[in-house]
Structure formats: structure tokens, C-alpha cells
Design an enzyme around this catalytic site. Structure first.
Site, mmCIF file in Angstrom:
data_model
loop_
_atom_site.group_PDB
_atom_site.id
_atom_site.type_symbol
_atom_site.label_atom_id
_atom_site.label_comp_id
_atom_site.label_asym_id
_atom_site.label_seq_id
_atom_site.Cartn_x
_atom_site.Cartn_y
_atom_site.Cartn_z
ATOM 1 N N THR A 196 -67.440 -182.160 -19.158
ATOM 2 C CA THR A 196 -67.552 -181.765 -17.737
ATOM 3 C C THR A 196 -67.606 -180.245 -17.575
ATOM 4 O OG1 THR A 196 -66.541 -183.749 -16.831
ATOM 5 C CG2 THR A 196 -66.291 -181.739 -15.530
ATOM 6 N N THR A 205 -60.959 -169.358 -14.222
ATOM 7 C CA THR A 205 -59.500 -169.302 -14.186
ATOM 8 C C THR A 205 -58.962 -168.137 -15.005
ATOM 9 O OG1 THR A 205 -57.497 -170.467 -14.881
ATOM 10 C CG2 THR A 205 -59.501 -171.002 -16.086
ATOM 11 N N GLU A 219 -56.668 -168.391 -16.990
ATOM 12 C CA GLU A 219 -56.211 -168.889 -18.299
ATOM 13 C C GLU A 219 -57.142 -168.483 -19.430
ATOM 14 O OE1 GLU A 219 -54.625 -172.749 -18.681
ATOM 15 O OE2 GLU A 219 -53.736 -172.727 -16.685
ATOM 16 N N TYR A 269 -58.393 -176.902 -22.467
ATOM 17 C CA TYR A 269 -58.833 -176.651 -21.086
ATOM 18 C C TYR A 269 -59.354 -175.222 -20.941
ATOM 19 C CZ TYR A 269 -58.452 -175.102 -16.244
ATOM 20 O OH TYR A 269 -58.707 -174.521 -15.021
ATOM 21 N N LYS A 298 -63.158 -173.742 -20.117
ATOM 22 C CA LYS A 298 -63.489 -172.907 -18.952
ATOM 23 C C LYS A 298 -64.082 -171.567 -19.414
ATOM 24 C CE LYS A 298 -62.720 -173.492 -15.121
ATOM 25 N NZ LYS A 298 -63.597 -174.090 -14.065
ATOM 26 N N ARG A 305 -45.954 -167.766 -13.932
ATOM 27 C CA ARG A 305 -47.289 -167.950 -13.368
ATOM 28 C C ARG A 305 -47.403 -167.059 -12.129
ATOM 29 N NH1 ARG A 305 -47.681 -169.629 -17.667
ATOM 30 N NH2 ARG A 305 -48.512 -171.607 -18.452
ATOM 31 N N GLY A 335 -48.632 -174.971 -27.424
ATOM 32 C CA GLY A 335 -49.436 -173.758 -27.177
ATOM 33 C C GLY A 335 -49.186 -173.139 -25.813
HETATM 34 P P1 NAD Z 1 -58.812 -180.780 -9.315
HETATM 35 O O1 NAD Z 1 -58.580 -181.477 -10.608
HETATM 36 O O2 NAD Z 1 -57.873 -181.001 -8.194
HETATM 37 O O3 NAD Z 1 -60.279 -181.117 -8.773
HETATM 38 C C1 NAD Z 1 -61.395 -181.224 -9.597
HETATM 39 C C2 NAD Z 1 -62.428 -182.087 -8.897
HETATM 40 O O4 NAD Z 1 -63.586 -182.152 -9.729
HETATM 41 C C3 NAD Z 1 -61.971 -183.525 -8.655
HETATM 42 O O5 NAD Z 1 -62.254 -183.913 -7.336
HETATM 43 C C4 NAD Z 1 -62.784 -184.347 -9.645
HETATM 44 O O6 NAD Z 1 -63.070 -185.665 -9.188
HETATM 45 C C5 NAD Z 1 -64.031 -183.503 -9.770
HETATM 46 N N1 NAD Z 1 -64.731 -183.740 -11.039
HETATM 47 C C6 NAD Z 1 -64.196 -183.794 -12.280
HETATM 48 N N2 NAD Z 1 -65.145 -184.060 -13.191
HETATM 49 C C7 NAD Z 1 -66.318 -184.153 -12.507
HETATM 50 C C8 NAD Z 1 -67.659 -184.394 -12.892
HETATM 51 N N3 NAD Z 1 -67.966 -184.599 -14.184
HETATM 52 N N4 NAD Z 1 -68.609 -184.412 -11.942
HETATM 53 C C9 NAD Z 1 -68.306 -184.210 -10.635
HETATM 54 N N5 NAD Z 1 -67.044 -183.988 -10.208
HETATM 55 C C10 NAD Z 1 -66.062 -183.959 -11.139
HETATM 56 O O7 NAD Z 1 -58.908 -179.232 -9.694
HETATM 57 P P2 NAD Z 1 -58.617 -177.948 -8.809
HETATM 58 O O8 NAD Z 1 -57.237 -177.511 -9.041
HETATM 59 O O9 NAD Z 1 -59.101 -178.185 -7.436
HETATM 60 O O10 NAD Z 1 -59.570 -176.903 -9.546
HETATM 61 C C11 NAD Z 1 -60.899 -176.665 -9.073
HETATM 62 C C12 NAD Z 1 -61.523 -175.585 -9.927
HETATM 63 O O11 NAD Z 1 -60.751 -174.397 -9.839
HETATM 64 C C13 NAD Z 1 -61.585 -175.925 -11.405
HETATM 65 O O12 NAD Z 1 -62.801 -175.444 -11.917
HETATM 66 C C14 NAD Z 1 -60.413 -175.173 -12.005
HETATM 67 O O13 NAD Z 1 -60.670 -174.853 -13.353
HETATM 68 C C15 NAD Z 1 -60.386 -173.941 -11.140
HETATM 69 N N6 NAD Z 1 -59.088 -173.275 -10.996
HETATM 70 C C16 NAD Z 1 -57.988 -173.959 -10.615
HETATM 71 C C17 NAD Z 1 -56.782 -173.302 -10.419
HETATM 72 C C18 NAD Z 1 -55.539 -174.028 -9.977
HETATM 73 O O14 NAD Z 1 -54.462 -173.436 -9.959
HETATM 74 N N7 NAD Z 1 -55.593 -175.286 -9.588
HETATM 75 C C19 NAD Z 1 -56.708 -171.922 -10.642
HETATM 76 C C20 NAD Z 1 -57.865 -171.242 -11.047
HETATM 77 C C21 NAD Z 1 -59.037 -171.930 -11.199
HETATM 78 O O1 TDX Z 2 -43.994 -181.165 -15.427
HETATM 79 C C1 TDX Z 2 -44.241 -179.950 -15.603
HETATM 80 N N1 TDX Z 2 -43.242 -179.122 -16.015
HETATM 81 C C2 TDX Z 2 -43.437 -177.789 -16.253
HETATM 82 O O2 TDX Z 2 -42.500 -177.073 -16.635
HETATM 83 C C3 TDX Z 2 -45.550 -179.390 -15.388
HETATM 84 C C4 TDX Z 2 -46.691 -180.255 -14.921
HETATM 85 C C5 TDX Z 2 -45.726 -178.047 -15.625
HETATM 86 N N2 TDX Z 2 -44.710 -177.275 -16.073
HETATM 87 C C6 TDX Z 2 -44.965 -175.833 -16.322
HETATM 88 C C7 TDX Z 2 -46.135 -175.525 -17.220
HETATM 89 C C8 TDX Z 2 -46.648 -174.201 -16.681
HETATM 90 O O3 TDX Z 2 -45.915 -173.139 -17.276
HETATM 91 O O4 TDX Z 2 -45.309 -175.253 -15.063
HETATM 92 C C9 TDX Z 2 -46.318 -174.255 -15.196
HETATM 93 C C10 TDX Z 2 -47.510 -174.639 -14.327
HETATM 94 O O5 TDX Z 2 -48.087 -175.787 -14.910
HETATM 95 P P1 TDX Z 2 -49.396 -176.488 -14.292
HETATM 96 O O6 TDX Z 2 -49.127 -176.833 -12.877
HETATM 97 O O7 TDX Z 2 -49.806 -177.572 -15.232
HETATM 98 O O8 TDX Z 2 -50.432 -175.284 -14.275
HETATM 99 P P2 TDX Z 2 -51.024 -174.330 -15.440
HETATM 100 O O9 TDX Z 2 -50.899 -174.932 -16.760
HETATM 101 O O10 TDX Z 2 -50.412 -172.978 -15.224
HETATM 102 O O11 TDX Z 2 -52.589 -174.312 -15.016
HETATM 103 C C11 TDX Z 2 -52.955 -174.150 -13.643
HETATM 104 O O12 TDX Z 2 -53.376 -172.827 -13.359
HETATM 105 C C12 TDX Z 2 -54.629 -172.416 -13.843
HETATM 106 C C13 TDX Z 2 -54.055 -175.148 -13.231
HETATM 107 O O13 TDX Z 2 -53.650 -176.464 -13.560
HETATM 108 C C14 TDX Z 2 -55.363 -174.825 -13.887
HETATM 109 O O14 TDX Z 2 -56.380 -175.719 -13.440
HETATM 110 C C15 TDX Z 2 -55.730 -173.410 -13.518
HETATM 111 O O15 TDX Z 2 -56.908 -173.017 -14.181
#
Ligand code: NAD
Ligand code: TDX
Length: 339
Positions: free
Chosen positions: A100, A125, A127, A153, A157, A217, A278
Site C-alpha cells: 500500500t 511522517t 518517523e 512502517y 513511508k 512523541r 526497535g
Molecule cells: P489511518 O490508518 O487512520 O487511515 C488510513 C486510511 O487509509 C484508512 O481509511 C484505510 O482504509 C485507508 N487505506 C489503507 N490502505 C489502503 C489502500 N490500499 N487503498 C485505499 N485506501 C487504503 O491513518 P492516519 O493516522 O489517518 O494516517 C493518514 C496518513 O498520515 C498516513 O499516510 C500516515 O502515514 C500519515 N501520518 C499519520 C500520522 C499520525 O499520527 N496518525 C502522523 C504523520 C503522518
Molecule cells: O498500547 C500502546 N502502548 C504504548 O506505550 C501503544 C499503542 C503505544 N504505546 C507507545 C508507543 C509510542 O512510543 O505510545 C507511543 C505512540 O504510539 P502510536 O500511537 O502507535 O504512534 P507512533 O508509533 O508514535 O506512530 C504514530 O505517529 C507517526 C502514527 O501511528 C504513525 O502513523 C505516524 O506516522
């Protein structure tokens, strides 16, 4: 203006659709999502009430489907949020992340080239920069910090970002990339730290903190991320990367304590569990470029945003209870039972 938003049924994609509908009522928005476990069509119900919004269920790796939609809809802009987004899942099963996040991005960019889409924006991101040490608060990620990924992941990205830059240089695809820090806010899937802790605390279930909970974070309210992307689409320079973050570093354990304090739950719910493999120690974004060049700054302070978020989960139990009653239970048991 017509924007194709991929990943529109996910956390940030749906918030971006709402944000754009409010800010630019004249825009046409085409939402696209394959509705994986992380995508919820019900989230987009308010957006559907607007007749300038349209939704397609499609997978970004499905070349025929994507080419058909792009050729028929002729968007001016594509913003790619669609991704597998959870680090822990990428450690269990990297394959779908590569498909994806890398190949899906390629398909979208090929469609953009084929049909002359005027602008492609890749949502990246922080990350991709790896992590920073806890004892060097002076160090922050800038756009020139070397890519140094830790998880499948983040590697996927980073690969997408590199491919996007290659498409810009080789084919002249007009694109921009943003790299944002951790988002929080409404509609975040409960596998992520903040909604997971809220949901578990409300159910008086253990709160699984990885390692010692000292990982840091840099949290940003989701609307501030949407605002930044909107500004990049309007004024960002083609071929440039923009970091997005609001100087809001917090240790995981402090976030968990804040949530249980707000909900009036006991700290005895906190359970330290085996660390993530990691596990990145600290993320911290330097947003100087986007502030100086585009005038972006965050609007929501963490103290306010976290309350808004917890209150949203309190008032929208149906949304997340539906999710955690299904397939998610199996995931949760595999990930956390006996950890
Ligand atoms: P999310 O997992 O909530 O949403 C992802 C969406 O993409 C879902 O609705 C899923 O159904 C869709 N999707 C997955 N695979 C697909 C495919 N093959 N075709 C079409 N749709 C597909 O994620 P999010 O937290 O909303 O993140 C959105 C974007 O932002 C991602 O690219 C993520 O890497 C980036 N991002 C997220 C964060 C964060 O903290 N959540 C921070 C920085 C960047
Ligand atoms: O159950 C948990 N316990 C815990 O201690 C979970 C789910 C997470 N954690 C810790 C791991 C991380 O240090 O919390 C922190 C945040 O974890 P996540 O919510 O999984 O986020 P992170 O791994 O930081 O990644 C997020 O930020 C960057 C998003 O999921 C990504 O999509 C984005 O790119």
C-alpha cells in the site's frame, strides 16, 4: 477546484475532508478509500450530506480502478493519506505496508502523470528521520535530517517519499511532501496510544505502557495538520518537503497519566508491558521552514486539544465501541494478552 483525497475514511483523511469542506465550501472533494480495518465509511456521513462530495471505494494498488477514477473525475489535486499506518502491525506483517505505502503511491503518481493532475501531495511522517536521544533536547528533525528508519512502517513511508522525489525529478511530476509529527483528535482508530488509553480507562481495563513509558512523541492536534496541508497546497513550493509539528514533546507515561486524571480513574490501571521492537525513543519536529515560508502555526494547545479529544470519545462511544467489538478484539488479544 477538485481534490481527490485518498484514505478519506481514516483518521486524518476524514478530518481533512471536513476541514476543506468548511474552509473551501466551493471545492469539490472526491474521497477514496479501500475501507481496510482502519477505514470507516460512517465517519464520512457528515461529508456525504454535501453534494460537492463523492466517495469511491477503491484500493490505491489497483491500477485499473485508480486510472479509471482519475481519468473520469479529473481532479486538480491528489492528496495521498491512504496508508497502512500502525507501527505495531508493520512489525507483525510488513508485506501489506510495502504494497500500500510504496506501490500504492506509485500507482497514484502514475495516474497523476497519465492524466496531467496539476498537483500531487504526499502525506509523510516524521518517523522517516528515525529517533533522537532523550538527553539532547536541542536536537530536532529538520527537512535535511537524513532518512534513518526503524520500523517496516517508517521504511515504507520513507520509500514512498523517495519515490515521490524521483517522480518529481525524473518526470517533472508537480508534487510536495509533508512530514508531520504524531496527530491526535476525533476519529483516531483505537489501536493508537491516545484513543486506546481512553477506551481502556473508560472500561477500567489495564493501560499497556510499552517499556518504561519514557519515549517522547511530539503531539499535534489533527486540525493543525490539516491547516498545514491546506497551506502547502496553496503556497508550498513544488519539489519541497515541509516538516509539520508544534513543539509539543511529551513522554508517553505523562500522556497516560493526564488521560486517567481527566477521567478520574486510578493510576493502578497503568501496566508496564514488553517494549515495542526497535522502539524509537524521541521524535521532535523543527517547523521553522513551514512557519517562515508559509506562515503556518498551530492553533490548538495540547491542554485544550486533549480535553476536546477525550470529550469527543466520551460523546461518540458508538463510533469506537463498534470498532472495538469486531476484528479489533482478535488483534488486541494477539498484541497484548500475556505481553
Ligand atoms: P489511518 O490508518 O487512520 O487511515 C488510513 C486510511 O487509509 C484508512 O481509511 C484505510 O482504509 C485507508 N487505506 C489503507 N490502505 C489502503 C489502500 N490500499 N487503498 C485505499 N485506501 C487504503 O491513518 P492516519 O493516522 O489517518 O494516517 C493518514 C496518513 O498520515 C498516513 O499516510 C500516515 O502515514 C500519515 N501520518 C499519520 C500520522 C499520525 O499520527 N496518525 C502522523 C504523520 C503522518
Ligand atoms: O498500547 C500502546 N502502548 C504504548 O506505550 C501503544 C499503542 C503505544 N504505546 C507507545 C508507543 C509510542 O512510543 O505510545 C507511543 C505512540 O504510539 P502510536 O500511537 O502507535 O504512534 P507512533 O508509533 O508514535 O506512530 C504514530 O505517529 C507517526 C502514527 O501511528 C504513525 O502513523 C505516524 O506516522
Amino acid at each position: 477546484m477538485k481534490i481527490l483525497v485518498t484514505g478519506a475514511a481514516g483518521f486524518i483523511g476524514s478530518n481533512f475532508v471536513f476541514y476543506e469542506q468548511k474552509l473551501h465550501p466551493d471545492y469539490e472533494i472526491v474521497g477514496l478509500d479501500s475501507l481496510t480495518y482502519a477505514g470507516n465509511l460512517s465517519t464520512l456521513e457528515p461529508a456525504m450530506e454535501n453534494d460537492r462530495f463523492k466517495f469511491f471505494k477503491a484500493d490505491i494498488t489497483d491500477r485499473d480502478a485508480i486510472f479509471k477514477i482519475v481519468s473520469e473525475e479529473k481532479p486538480d489535486v491528489i492528496v495521498n493519506f491512504a496508508a497502512e499506518s500502525h507501527v505495531d502491525r508493520s512489525i507483525e506483517d510488513p508485506g501489506v505496508f510495502l504494497r500500500t505505502n510504496i506501490l500504492g503511491t506509485q500507482v497514484l503518481m502514475d495516474a497523476a502523470r497519465e492524466y496531467g493532475v496539476g498537483r500531487f501531495h504526499q502525506v509523510g511522517t516524521d518517523e522517516v528521520y528515525g529517533d533522537l536521544p532523550l538527553d539532547r533536547p536541542d536536537l530536532l528533525f529538520t527537512e535535511t535530517t537524513p532518512i534513518n528508519t526503524s520500523s517496516p512502517y517508517s521504511a515504507s513511508k520513507a520509500s514512498a517519499d523517495l519515490l515521490a522525489m524521483a517522480y518529481h525529478r525524473t518526470f517533472g511530476l508537480p508534487l510536495t511532501i509533508s512530514r508531520c509529527s504524531n496527530n491526535y483528535g476525533p476519529y483516531q482508530f483505537p489501536e493508537k496510544l491516545i484513543p486506546l488509553m481512553i477506551a481502556n480507562a473508560l472500561a477500567d481495563k489495564p493501560l499497556p505502557v510499552y517499556g518504561e513509558g519514557l519515549n517522547v512523541r511530539d503531539w499535534l492536534y489533527v486540525d493543525d495538520h490539516c491547516k498545514a496541508i491546506d497551506m502547502i497546497l496553496s503556497n508550498g513550493k513544488i519539489g519541497e518537503v515541509y516538516n509539520i509539528g508544534g513543539h509539543n514533546e511529551m513522554a508517553n507515561i505523562d500522556i497516560v497519566k493526564l488521560i486517567i486524571g481527566y477521567l478520574g480513574k486510578p493510576e493502578s490501571l497503568i501496566t508496564y508491558v514488553t517494549d515495542r521492537k526497535g522502539h524509537d525513543m524521541r521524535y521532535a519536529i523543527d517547523p521553522k521552514k513551514i512557519s517562515d515560508e508559509l506562515g503556518w502555526s498551530p492553533e490548538t494547545k495540547f491542554a485544550d486539544g486533549i480535553k476536546l479529544t477525550i470529550d469527543w470519545y466520551l460523546h461518540n462511544k458508538e463510533w469506537w465501541e463498534n470498532i472495538i467489538s469486531g476484528e479489533y478484539r482478535k488483534y488486541y488479544a494477539e498484541m497484548y494478552d500475556g505481553r
